[in-house]
Design a protein around this motif. Structure first.
Motif, PDB file in Angstrom:
ATOM      1  N   ARG A  44     -26.837  -0.811 -81.426  1.00 20.23           N
ATOM      2  CA  ARG A  44     -28.068  -0.172 -80.960  1.00 20.23           C
ATOM      3  C   ARG A  44     -28.787  -1.055 -79.950  1.00 20.23           C
ATOM      4  O   ARG A  44     -29.260  -0.573 -78.917  1.00 20.23           O
ATOM      5  CB  ARG A  44     -28.983   0.113 -82.155  1.00 20.23           C
ATOM      6  CG  ARG A  44     -30.169   0.981 -81.798  1.00 20.23           C
ATOM      7  CD  ARG A  44     -31.040   1.291 -83.011  1.00 20.23           C
ATOM      8  NE  ARG A  44     -30.257   1.607 -84.182  1.00 20.23           N
ATOM      9  CZ  ARG A  44     -30.495   1.101 -85.394  1.00 20.23           C
ATOM     10  NH1 ARG A  44     -31.485   0.249 -85.580  1.00 20.23           N
ATOM     11  NH2 ARG A  44     -29.745   1.438 -86.419  1.00 20.23           N
TER      12      ARG A  44
ATOM     13  N   GLY B 254     -27.022  -0.900 -76.635  1.00 19.90           N
ATOM     14  CA  GLY B 254     -27.323   0.346 -75.934  1.00 19.90           C
ATOM     15  C   GLY B 254     -28.696   0.334 -75.289  1.00 19.90           C
ATOM     16  O   GLY B 254     -28.867   0.752 -74.141  1.00 19.90           O
TER      17      GLY B 254
ATOM     18  N   THR C  80     -29.439   0.368 -71.242  1.00 18.90           N
ATOM     19  CA  THR C  80     -30.313   1.410 -70.696  1.00 18.90           C
ATOM     20  C   THR C  80     -31.480   0.787 -69.924  1.00 18.90           C
ATOM     21  O   THR C  80     -31.825   1.245 -68.826  1.00 18.90           O
ATOM     22  CB  THR C  80     -30.859   2.299 -71.829  1.00 18.90           C
ATOM     23  OG1 THR C  80     -29.755   2.861 -72.543  1.00 18.90           O
ATOM     24  CG2 THR C  80     -31.720   3.422 -71.284  1.00 18.90           C
TER      25      THR C  80
END
Length: 53
Positions: free
Chosen positions: A16, A19, A23
């Motif tokens: 997580r 990610g 981003t």
């Protein structure tokens, strides 16, 4: 070599975080690119009408 096996929660949290980090990096690259395009555009400058006096 680690003494303890990594818990499954740590693996999910790492995925997580990776990610979210990717981003955020992509967002920063997009904003930086848009800034460079805006600054280096041909519309950035003094209009030629002001020099005709």
């Amino acid at each position: 070599m680690s003494l303890r096996k990594s818990h499954e929660l740590h693996q999910r949290r790492f995925g997580r975080n990776l990610g979210v980090g990717l981003t955020l990096a992509a967002f920063i690259v997009i904003i930086f690119g848009l800034t460079i395009v805006k600054v280096s555009g041909s519309d950035f400058g003094v209009p030629s009408e002001e020099f005709q006096n």
